[in-house]
Write an enzyme that holds these catalytic residues in place. Structure first.
Site, PDB file in Angstrom:
ATOM      1  N   LEU A  75      14.498 -20.370 -63.526  1.00 57.37           N
ATOM      2  CA  LEU A  75      13.109 -20.371 -63.054  1.00 57.37           C
ATOM      3  C   LEU A  75      12.715 -19.018 -62.485  1.00 57.37           C
ATOM      4  O   LEU A  75      11.554 -18.639 -62.494  1.00 57.37           O
ATOM      5  CB  LEU A  75      12.927 -21.445 -61.980  1.00 57.37           C
ATOM      6  CG  LEU A  75      13.127 -22.882 -62.465  1.00 57.37           C
ATOM      7  CD1 LEU A  75      13.216 -23.834 -61.287  1.00 57.37           C
ATOM      8  CD2 LEU A  75      11.985 -23.286 -63.382  1.00 57.37           C
ATOM      9  N   GLY A  76      13.684 -18.320 -61.974  1.00 54.72           N
ATOM     10  CA  GLY A  76      13.381 -17.009 -61.401  1.00 54.72           C
ATOM     11  C   GLY A  76      14.564 -16.519 -60.596  1.00 54.72           C
ATOM     12  O   GLY A  76      15.547 -17.235 -60.407  1.00 54.72           O
ATOM     13  N   GLY A  94      19.564 -14.747 -54.706  1.00 56.76           N
ATOM     14  CA  GLY A  94      20.088 -15.707 -55.668  1.00 56.76           C
ATOM     15  C   GLY A  94      19.128 -15.950 -56.808  1.00 56.76           C
ATOM     16  O   GLY A  94      18.024 -15.415 -56.840  1.00 56.76           O
ATOM     17  N   LYS A  98      19.135 -23.273 -56.343  1.00 56.77           N
ATOM     18  CA  LYS A  98      19.272 -21.851 -56.021  1.00 56.77           C
ATOM     19  C   LYS A  98      20.765 -21.531 -55.947  1.00 56.77           C
ATOM     20  O   LYS A  98      21.500 -22.138 -55.156  1.00 56.77           O
ATOM     21  CB  LYS A  98      18.595 -21.541 -54.695  1.00 56.77           C
ATOM     22  CG  LYS A  98      18.587 -20.063 -54.347  1.00 56.77           C
ATOM     23  CD  LYS A  98      17.552 -19.796 -53.272  1.00 56.77           C
ATOM     24  CE  LYS A  98      17.409 -18.327 -52.943  1.00 56.77           C
ATOM     25  NZ  LYS A  98      16.267 -18.048 -52.091  1.00 56.77           N
ATOM     26  N   ASP A 142       7.122 -14.317 -44.275  1.00 55.05           N
ATOM     27  CA  ASP A 142       7.052 -13.812 -45.650  1.00 55.05           C
ATOM     28  C   ASP A 142       5.977 -14.529 -46.453  1.00 55.05           C
ATOM     29  O   ASP A 142       6.157 -14.794 -47.649  1.00 55.05           O
ATOM     30  CB  ASP A 142       8.428 -13.951 -46.321  1.00 55.05           C
ATOM     31  CG  ASP A 142       8.584 -12.991 -47.504  1.00 55.05           C
ATOM     32  OD1 ASP A 142       7.766 -12.055 -47.613  1.00 55.05           O
ATOM     33  OD2 ASP A 142       9.503 -13.181 -48.316  1.00 55.05           O
TER      34      ASP A 142
HETATM   35  N1  LIG Z   1      11.620 -25.256 -55.885  1.00 52.20           N
HETATM   36  C1  LIG Z   1      11.269 -24.454 -56.887  1.00 52.20           C
HETATM   37  N2  LIG Z   1      10.634 -24.935 -57.958  1.00 52.20           N
HETATM   38  C2  LIG Z   1      10.265 -24.120 -58.963  1.00 52.20           C
HETATM   39  N3  LIG Z   1      10.515 -22.804 -58.981  1.00 52.20           N
HETATM   40  C3  LIG Z   1      11.142 -22.267 -57.935  1.00 52.20           C
HETATM   41  C4  LIG Z   1      11.557 -23.056 -56.835  1.00 52.20           C
HETATM   42  N4  LIG Z   1      12.149 -22.248 -55.932  1.00 52.20           N
HETATM   43  C5  LIG Z   1      12.109 -21.020 -56.447  1.00 52.20           C
HETATM   44  N5  LIG Z   1      11.508 -21.022 -57.655  1.00 52.20           N
HETATM   45  C6  LIG Z   1      11.292 -19.873 -58.527  1.00 52.20           C
HETATM   46  O1  LIG Z   1      12.433 -19.054 -58.461  1.00 52.20           O
HETATM   47  C7  LIG Z   1      12.079 -17.743 -58.069  1.00 52.20           C
HETATM   48  C8  LIG Z   1      13.150 -17.203 -57.145  1.00 52.20           C
HETATM   49  O2  LIG Z   1      13.061 -17.883 -55.929  1.00 52.20           O
HETATM   50  P1  LIG Z   1      13.781 -17.357 -54.636  1.00 52.20           P
HETATM   51  O3  LIG Z   1      13.351 -18.197 -53.507  1.00 52.20           O
HETATM   52  O4  LIG Z   1      15.228 -17.229 -54.866  1.00 52.20           O
HETATM   53  O5  LIG Z   1      13.350 -15.908 -54.531  1.00 52.20           O
HETATM   54  P2  LIG Z   1      12.014 -15.177 -54.229  1.00 52.20           P
HETATM   55  O6  LIG Z   1      10.924 -16.149 -53.936  1.00 52.20           O
HETATM   56  O7  LIG Z   1      11.777 -14.205 -55.294  1.00 52.20           O
HETATM   57  O8  LIG Z   1      12.311 -14.544 -52.894  1.00 52.20           O
HETATM   58  P3  LIG Z   1      13.035 -13.446 -52.209  1.00 52.20           P
HETATM   59  O9  LIG Z   1      13.480 -12.394 -53.132  1.00 52.20           O
HETATM   60  O10 LIG Z   1      11.936 -12.993 -51.330  1.00 52.20           O
HETATM   61  O11 LIG Z   1      14.140 -14.154 -51.504  1.00 52.20           O
HETATM   62  C9  LIG Z   1      10.728 -17.849 -57.422  1.00 52.20           C
HETATM   63  O12 LIG Z   1       9.976 -16.746 -57.705  1.00 52.20           O
HETATM   64  C10 LIG Z   1      10.108 -19.078 -58.050  1.00 52.20           C
HETATM   65  O13 LIG Z   1       9.336 -18.674 -59.170  1.00 52.20           O
END
Ligand SMILES: Nc1ncnc2c1ncn2[C@@H]1O[C@H](COP(=O)(O)OP(=O)(O)OP(=O)(O)O)[C@@H](O)[C@H]1O
Length: 595
Positions: A205-206, A211, A228, A324
């Site tokens: 998803l990302g 992580g 995650k 954030d």
């Molecule tokens: N519960 C979820 N459902 C769907 N997609 C999610 C969910 N949690 C995270 N994601 C996707 O995964 C990606 C990574 O999430 P993650 O929280 O690890 O990092 P981030 O938001 O990029 O934050 P950071 O780098 O600031 O820790 C997010 O950008 C989001 O698109």
């Protein structure tokens, strides 16, 4: 699945949109001009992720370009045979690896800004921009790498020393009817434990700083989660274990409709995994890009910020300062309501929620409790937002205080004491962790509060600043202080006055609320003293039913996703058409065709 295997099976690992400039890889472009990298290249370069689509210029003054890896679509779902066998697969798919969030340590940044005066932005800029310290700091070189997608910044300075420990709760009373709990319980009672081998990873998803997140199915249950996955070795080497722990502990403590549910957490030798609720609607940043003009209508913005406000209120009650807030961290649930995600930069502190009841209401109390605000032309005058109202206090006074809208006769007919009696003060819950103090440099450039940039120490008011920037971005399609690079942005935040674009036309109440929230001095900021209680009473939110907003119709409900469709082989040319993990085109869910 090895790195090579990923390269073969996931064609055109697309750089996420908005990755310009990408100097090292400019020659690799798709038909639409989207730069492309293979997953291997991405892993080799270990560059951070980004999600900004609209950025046409680098948000960095220097540093390597930012990329994220692949389409995120896994050809074959990863079905772990055992935790150890799974590790290699996840590791090789992890676009994050040793990525760094851009970070900074507090001292030099605050020294640089110690010479900058908020009231004199231009001069301050000149004074400091030439300093070696500023140029050192502006790139936030914890790792020497930077990201371009408004990544969050943090220092290594621990906030935890002065903070209370948080008890973890395993029961979520408001989620009792959620079938995913039962699915987990059944597996646990059958196998004793729950681990990586119980999940099928369907799609990336990302990836964030600590992580990568995968859409996962609890094997054979048709229960889907966002998992995650964090590499413990990488966290340790980058001194991010504490941040991961903070996030986990905060997630464990949450039970709120607009905050994530953590279903379970487990560790393998190499990985720490958080199993959370999956949000199929993407994030508000992506959703905003899809709006006409790339901004939300005022009605839609009001809905989203109201839900975010409730989430922040709950966090503050728990003594959590979020720090954030940005559209990328606001995810859209299946039902269109929001979920605030990403707690690794949050600060935990002590708070004592207090019910304040005034027996003898003074004018202040009346003003707070009276919802009948004056929105008469007298208050909508542009002069009203001039000096007197640049202060964070709202221009809206209760009708009681508005003499201009009434004739002399009317005023005589309603003497003040009588009116005072009509307004019975309601008790107010003040849940603001006002004593919290942190010296860390954390956040996202365009969203950083002036007191963080100046290194003056900050508290919960930083969340009200970011809330103001967030509302501004939803309504205008851009943030108010964005400069040509990160450094310029920071100087704008500290020194430039708030300005509103001429279009789109946004109501006076919305602009007034933003002004109150974006007071550079935190002590003058709306929400500083009484937190959400103060903000909720602003006329912008008039008519919002706070208690029932979770039952209101959201502005946008994601199209249903058929997650339980069995994986089908994807033709070679079809695979190339799969959108990038975070790209989320007009139809997010075409991606699931490829499972
Ligand atoms: N519960 C979820 N459902 C769907 N997609 C999610 C969910 N949690 C995270 N994601 C996707 O995964 C990606 C990574 O999430 P993650 O929280 O690890 O990092 P981030 O938001 O990029 O934050 P950071 O780098 O600031 O820790 C997010 O950008 C989001 O698109």
């Amino acid at each position: 699945m090895s790195v090579e295997a990923v390269n073969q099976t996931v064609p055109g690992h697309q750089v996420k949109p908005g990755a310009d400039p990408v100097p090292a890889k400019e020659n690799k472009k798709d038909m639409d001009g989207t730069p492309k990298l293979t997953a291997k290249e991405v892993l080799e370069e270990q560059k951070p992720s980004h999600r900004r689509q609209e950025s046409s210029a680098s948000m960095l003054d220097k540093g390597p370009s930012s990329v994220c890896s692949d389409s995120g679509v896994l050809d074959e779902p990863l079905t772990p045979q055992g935790d150890s066998g799974e590790l290699k697969d996840i590791q090789s798919l992890d676009c994050n690896g040793n990525q760094e969030k851009i970070t900074s340590q507090k001292s030099s940044m605050s020294e640089s800004f110690a010479t900058a005066k908020a009231s004199d932005g231009t001069n301050s800029l000149r004074k400091t921009s030439g300093s070696a310290k500023i140029s050192d700091r502006a790139d936030f070189p914890e790792s020497g790498k930077s990201s371009m997608c408004r990544p969050s910044a943090s220092s290594n300075i621990s906030d935890e020393s002065s903070c209370s420990s948080m008890s973890s709760s395993t029961t979520k009373p408001h989620k009792g009817s959620d079938s995913r709990w039962e699915a987990i319980r059944v597996i646990r009672s059958r196998d004793g434990i729950l681990g990586l081998s119980h999940f099928r990873l369907l799609k990336k998803l990302g990836c964030g700083d600590i992580g990568s997140v995968y859409l996962s199915e609890l094997n054979g249950t048709k229960s889907y989660f966002a998992m995650k996955v964090m590499d413990k070795g990488s966290l340790a080497s980058r001194k991010k274990l504490l941040r991961a722990q903070t996030e986990r502990e905060i997630l464990q403590s949450l039970d709120h409709p607009f905050l994530p549910t953590l279903y379970t957490h487990f560790e393998t030798d190499k990985f720490s995994c958080l199993v959370m609720e999956f949000c199929p609607g993407g994030d508000l940043h992506t959703l905003r890009q899809r709006q006409p003009g790339k901004y939300f209508s005022e009605q839609a913005a009001k809905f989203y910020v109201a839900e975010v406000l409730l989430a922040l209120e709950y966090l503050h009650m728990l003594g959590i300062i979020y720090r954030d807030l940005k559209p990328e961290n606001v995810l859209v649930r299946e039902d269109g309501h929001i979920m605030l995600s990403d707690f690794d930069l949050s600060l935990r502190c002590d708070v004592s929620p207090t019910v304040v009841k005034s027996s003898n209401p003074g004018p202040d109390a009346l003003q707070r409790n009276n919802q009948a605000y004056c929105v008469q032309p007298a208050c909508i005058e542009p002069s009203c937002i001039q000096p007197a109202c640049v202060a964070p206090t709202t221009c809206f006074g209760p009708r009681f205080f508005s003499s201009k809208s009434k004739s002399k006769k009317e005023k005589k007919a309603k003497p003040k004491p009588e009116i005072v009696n009509q307004v019975s003060p309601l008790p107010e819950l003040i849940a603001e962790p006002t004593d919290a103090r942190s010296m860390s440099f954390v956040g996202t450039h365009e969203y950083l509060a002036p007191e963080i940039i100046k290194g003056e120490g900050h508290g919960s008011a930083v969340d009200w600043w970011t809330f103001g920037i967030f509302l501004y971005e939803l309504l205008f399609g851009k943030t108010p202080f964005k400069g040509s690079g990160n450094r310029a942005t920071l100087f704008n935040v500290v020194g430039q006055p708030l300005r509103f674009p001429e279009s789109p036309i946004v109501s006076f109440s919305a602009r007034d609320l933003i002004r109150g929230l974006l007071a550079k001095d935190p002590q003058h900021r709306l929400g500083y003293k009484r937190g959400t209680t103060e903000i909720k009473q602003h006329p912008f939110f008039e008519g919002v039913n706070w208690a029932l907003i979770r039952c209101a119709s959201p502005p946008d409900v994601p199209k249903p996703v058929e997650l339980d469709r069995p994986p089908k082989p994807a033709p070679a040319n079809a695979k190339a058409a799969a959108p990038a993990a975070n790209q989320k085109g007009t139809d997010n869910f075409l991606e699931f065709e490829f499972f």
